[in-house]
Design a protein around this motif. Sequence first.
Motif, PDB file in Angstrom:
ATOM      1  N   HIS A   1      13.826  35.042  25.824  1.00 27.22           N
ATOM      2  CA  HIS A   1      14.755  35.137  24.690  1.00 27.22           C
ATOM      3  C   HIS A   1      14.072  34.623  23.425  1.00 27.22           C
ATOM      4  O   HIS A   1      13.506  33.530  23.402  1.00 27.22           O
ATOM      5  CB  HIS A   1      16.006  34.304  24.992  1.00 27.22           C
ATOM      6  CG  HIS A   1      17.166  34.604  24.094  1.00 27.22           C
ATOM      7  ND1 HIS A   1      17.155  34.340  22.739  1.00 27.22           N
ATOM      8  CD2 HIS A   1      18.380  35.143  24.362  1.00 27.22           C
ATOM      9  CE1 HIS A   1      18.304  34.706  22.210  1.00 27.22           C
ATOM     10  NE2 HIS A   1      19.084  35.202  23.185  1.00 27.22           N
ATOM     11  N   ALA A   2      14.154  35.411  22.363  1.00 32.65           N
ATOM     12  CA  ALA A   2      13.495  35.048  21.106  1.00 32.65           C
ATOM     13  C   ALA A   2      14.140  33.844  20.427  1.00 32.65           C
ATOM     14  O   ALA A   2      13.486  33.129  19.664  1.00 32.65           O
ATOM     15  CB  ALA A   2      13.511  36.246  20.146  1.00 32.65           C
TER      16      ALA A   2
ATOM     17  N   ASP B   1       6.187  26.371  21.961  1.00 33.85           N
ATOM     18  CA  ASP B   1       5.197  25.794  22.866  1.00 33.85           C
ATOM     19  C   ASP B   1       5.363  26.275  24.308  1.00 33.85           C
ATOM     20  O   ASP B   1       4.494  26.032  25.150  1.00 33.85           O
ATOM     21  CB  ASP B   1       5.277  24.263  22.817  1.00 33.85           C
ATOM     22  CG  ASP B   1       6.639  23.737  23.236  1.00 33.85           C
ATOM     23  OD1 ASP B   1       7.653  24.326  22.808  1.00 33.85           O
ATOM     24  OD2 ASP B   1       6.694  22.749  23.991  1.00 33.85           O
ATOM     25  N   LEU B   2       6.458  26.978  24.608  1.00 34.80           N
ATOM     26  CA  LEU B   2       6.715  27.438  25.976  1.00 34.80           C
ATOM     27  C   LEU B   2       6.524  28.957  26.127  1.00 34.80           C
ATOM     28  O   LEU B   2       6.904  29.524  27.143  1.00 34.80           O
ATOM     29  CB  LEU B   2       8.135  27.051  26.400  1.00 34.80           C
ATOM     30  CG  LEU B   2       8.423  25.546  26.513  1.00 34.80           C
ATOM     31  CD1 LEU B   2       9.856  25.318  26.928  1.00 34.80           C
ATOM     32  CD2 LEU B   2       7.451  24.899  27.506  1.00 34.80           C
ATOM     33  N   ARG B   3       5.922  29.560  25.135  1.00 39.47           N
ATOM     34  CA  ARG B   3       5.794  31.016  25.166  1.00 39.47           C
ATOM     35  C   ARG B   3       4.439  31.484  25.713  1.00 39.47           C
ATOM     36  O   ARG B   3       3.414  30.847  25.484  1.00 39.47           O
ATOM     37  CB  ARG B   3       5.984  31.605  23.762  1.00 39.47           C
ATOM     38  CG  ARG B   3       7.358  31.304  23.184  1.00 39.47           C
ATOM     39  CD  ARG B   3       7.566  31.994  21.860  1.00 39.47           C
ATOM     40  NE  ARG B   3       8.893  31.705  21.322  1.00 39.47           N
ATOM     41  CZ  ARG B   3       9.541  32.477  20.456  1.00 39.47           C
ATOM     42  NH1 ARG B   3       8.963  33.583  20.001  1.00 39.47           N
ATOM     43  NH2 ARG B   3      10.748  32.149  20.030  1.00 39.47           N
ATOM     44  N   ALA B   4       4.494  32.616  26.400  1.00 40.66           N
ATOM     45  CA  ALA B   4       3.292  33.374  26.761  1.00 40.66           C
ATOM     46  C   ALA B   4       3.530  34.786  26.238  1.00 40.66           C
ATOM     47  O   ALA B   4       3.981  35.680  26.960  1.00 40.66           O
ATOM     48  CB  ALA B   4       3.079  33.368  28.275  1.00 40.66           C
ATOM     49  N   ASP B   5       3.288  34.947  24.954  1.00 38.74           N
ATOM     50  CA  ASP B   5       3.684  36.147  24.221  1.00 38.74           C
ATOM     51  C   ASP B   5       2.535  37.160  24.200  1.00 38.74           C
ATOM     52  O   ASP B   5       1.515  36.930  23.536  1.00 38.74           O
ATOM     53  CB  ASP B   5       4.087  35.753  22.801  1.00 38.74           C
ATOM     54  CG  ASP B   5       4.716  36.902  22.031  1.00 38.74           C
ATOM     55  OD1 ASP B   5       4.509  38.073  22.422  1.00 38.74           O
ATOM     56  OD2 ASP B   5       5.387  36.633  21.021  1.00 38.74           O
ATOM     57  N   PRO B   6       2.672  38.300  24.890  1.00 36.29           N
ATOM     58  CA  PRO B   6       1.584  39.275  24.917  1.00 36.29           C
ATOM     59  C   PRO B   6       1.315  39.922  23.559  1.00 36.29           C
ATOM     60  O   PRO B   6       0.219  40.437  23.330  1.00 36.29           O
ATOM     61  CB  PRO B   6       2.061  40.306  25.942  1.00 36.29           C
ATOM     62  CG  PRO B   6       3.545  40.201  25.914  1.00 36.29           C
ATOM     63  CD  PRO B   6       3.831  38.747  25.672  1.00 36.29           C
TER      64      PRO B   6
ATOM     65  N   ILE C   1       4.896  48.194  23.033  1.00 42.47           N
ATOM     66  CA  ILE C   1       5.411  46.850  23.277  1.00 42.47           C
ATOM     67  C   ILE C   1       6.624  46.975  24.195  1.00 42.47           C
ATOM     68  O   ILE C   1       7.568  47.699  23.884  1.00 42.47           O
ATOM     69  CB  ILE C   1       5.799  46.153  21.963  1.00 42.47           C
ATOM     70  CG1 ILE C   1       4.556  46.000  21.070  1.00 42.47           C
ATOM     71  CG2 ILE C   1       6.434  44.797  22.236  1.00 42.47           C
ATOM     72  CD1 ILE C   1       4.853  45.424  19.701  1.00 42.47           C
ATOM     73  N   ILE C   2       6.558  46.292  25.318  1.00 37.54           N
ATOM     74  CA  ILE C   2       7.590  46.435  26.345  1.00 37.54           C
ATOM     75  C   ILE C   2       8.297  45.094  26.539  1.00 37.54           C
ATOM     76  O   ILE C   2       7.630  44.074  26.717  1.00 37.54           O
ATOM     77  CB  ILE C   2       6.957  46.904  27.679  1.00 37.54           C
ATOM     78  CG1 ILE C   2       6.263  48.262  27.455  1.00 37.54           C
ATOM     79  CG2 ILE C   2       7.981  46.994  28.796  1.00 37.54           C
ATOM     80  CD1 ILE C   2       5.358  48.669  28.582  1.00 37.54           C
TER      81      ILE C   2
ATOM     82  N   VAL D   1      13.713  39.878  21.533  1.00 34.03           N
ATOM     83  CA  VAL D   1      13.118  39.685  22.854  1.00 34.03           C
ATOM     84  C   VAL D   1      11.634  39.384  22.727  1.00 34.03           C
ATOM     85  O   VAL D   1      10.915  40.088  22.003  1.00 34.03           O
ATOM     86  CB  VAL D   1      13.296  40.953  23.727  1.00 34.03           C
ATOM     87  CG1 VAL D   1      12.606  40.773  25.079  1.00 34.03           C
ATOM     88  CG2 VAL D   1      14.762  41.274  23.911  1.00 34.03           C
ATOM     89  N   ILE D   2      11.177  38.334  23.397  1.00 34.75           N
ATOM     90  CA  ILE D   2       9.738  38.116  23.543  1.00 34.75           C
ATOM     91  C   ILE D   2       9.243  39.145  24.548  1.00 34.75           C
ATOM     92  O   ILE D   2       9.760  39.239  25.665  1.00 34.75           O
ATOM     93  CB  ILE D   2       9.432  36.695  24.048  1.00 34.75           C
ATOM     94  CG1 ILE D   2       9.968  35.653  23.053  1.00 34.75           C
ATOM     95  CG2 ILE D   2       7.932  36.512  24.252  1.00 34.75           C
ATOM     96  CD1 ILE D   2       9.941  34.246  23.609  1.00 34.75           C
ATOM     97  N   ALA D   3       8.276  39.939  24.178  1.00 34.72           N
ATOM     98  CA  ALA D   3       7.808  41.027  25.043  1.00 34.72           C
ATOM     99  C   ALA D   3       7.242  40.481  26.348  1.00 34.72           C
ATOM    100  O   ALA D   3       6.737  39.351  26.414  1.00 34.72           O
ATOM    101  CB  ALA D   3       6.757  41.851  24.318  1.00 34.72           C
ATOM    102  N   SER D   4       7.309  41.301  27.372  1.00 36.10           N
ATOM    103  CA  SER D   4       6.702  40.945  28.655  1.00 36.10           C
ATOM    104  C   SER D   4       5.330  41.595  28.827  1.00 36.10           C
ATOM    105  O   SER D   4       4.498  41.100  29.585  1.00 36.10           O
ATOM    106  CB  SER D   4       7.609  41.373  29.807  1.00 36.10           C
ATOM    107  OG  SER D   4       7.852  42.772  29.752  1.00 36.10           O
ATOM    108  N   ARG D   5       5.094  42.689  28.094  1.00 41.46           N
ATOM    109  CA  ARG D   5       3.842  43.414  28.287  1.00 41.46           C
ATOM    110  C   ARG D   5       3.517  44.239  27.049  1.00 41.46           C
ATOM    111  O   ARG D   5       4.426  44.740  26.371  1.00 41.46           O
ATOM    112  CB  ARG D   5       3.948  44.323  29.518  1.00 41.46           C
ATOM    113  CG  ARG D   5       2.645  44.960  29.959  1.00 41.46           C
ATOM    114  CD  ARG D   5       2.732  45.521  31.383  1.00 41.46           C
ATOM    115  NE  ARG D   5       3.543  46.738  31.450  1.00 41.46           N
ATOM    116  CZ  ARG D   5       4.762  46.828  31.949  1.00 41.46           C
ATOM    117  NH1 ARG D   5       5.361  45.748  32.419  1.00 41.46           N
ATOM    118  NH2 ARG D   5       5.408  47.981  31.984  1.00 41.46           N
TER     119      ARG D   5
END
Length: 410
Positions: A225-226, A232-237, A268-269, A275-279
């Motif tokens: 969730h954006a 600091d907890l993001r792994a944003d592709p 961007i998926i 939404v923080i993208a997953s892929r």
Amino acid sequence: MTVAGRLAEIADLGRDAERSGYSRHLFDASDPPLRAWFGSSAEALGLLVEEDDDANLWAWWMPQPGAVRHDAIATGSHLDSVPGGGAFDGPLGVASAFEAVAQLRADGFVPVRPIVVCAFAEEEGSRFGLPCLGTRLLTGAADAASALARADAAGVTLEQAWRDSGRDPERVGPDPERLGRLAAFVELHVEQGRDLEDRGLPVSTASAIIPHGRWRLTITGEGNHAGTTTMDLRADPVVAFAGAVQAVREVAASRMPGARGTIGKAQIIPGGTNVIASRVIAWMDLRAFTDDDVREQYALTLQRMRAAVQAEGCTLDVHEESFSARVDFDDELTARVTAALQPEFGQVPAIPTGAGHDAGILSAVLPTAMIFVRNPTGVSHAPGEDARDGDCEAGARALAATLRMLAGSA
């Protein structure tokens, strides 16, 4: 008719209202009318039209009725485009070929060797991701089963698209018998750069096609969730992708002057605003003067990419979709083309190009050469691509002179 007049006949086909320019792809809505235009243009000149099992079009001018088709001089190009492409890349070569034949017929020229005008399928590779698809299948440079398994952006495989078009995918593949009928191929093409404009010349020949590769990149992170996920907890592709894009540019800029690196397509998926993208899936294009240069450029780019992706806590998967080795055009054939052009245009230069062409694929199985027509803007693969009417007619005359020389003697 003129070259400009012939191009005007297809000017409304495949227009892209969103991107501007043209989007013409294999088996899309623009494909049947473009093929119909090829057929009617050929038949108006008394040429025999056929389509091979790889969806390439051929229009034959035989020396006499019933003559055996061997030692033919082939010319032409392609009719498809990149998304939002220009009006000249590909169609200029086909229209000029028909105009050259028309000029030769008007002059009463009777070829000793057959002349065949070609329009090869999916040269740009924009729908199924494999450039020069028609000539790769024709020559066996691409495995038919692997090509047919490719899917477009909507998930439609080439095999399904082939069936939906009314063609038989079981027949796709190399055609050595057809290739054995050809003695040489000369492709006329709008120049994709400003070399001729800077030289003040309307036409030239080509010396080489520099090598290039295409890779598909898949960067995987963690969708979230954006509004509730702290930075600091993001792994944003997408952040990782930004670093990958920068890596492509930095490596290309730091290499030899001829190196080029581009990412021009990405998905961007899932693609939501909040939404923080997953892929992220993207496609990378690298080019340089030699095969080894491209491979070294790729290795250095990949190293920097992985560092950027790992720093964001993401993973990277890379798949090579195609690699086109450097092509040096046939010296003897290029010399003969140059000699044919000399009476009108003087001693024209032979210049290298960074763009791939069907002539490059065919060079592995028969002598090939190219004629370039001046592009005043230097722009290509975009709506700003251009060629002056007078230069287009000069190109057709140059091609007619070439065909007269090559097909006028046994």
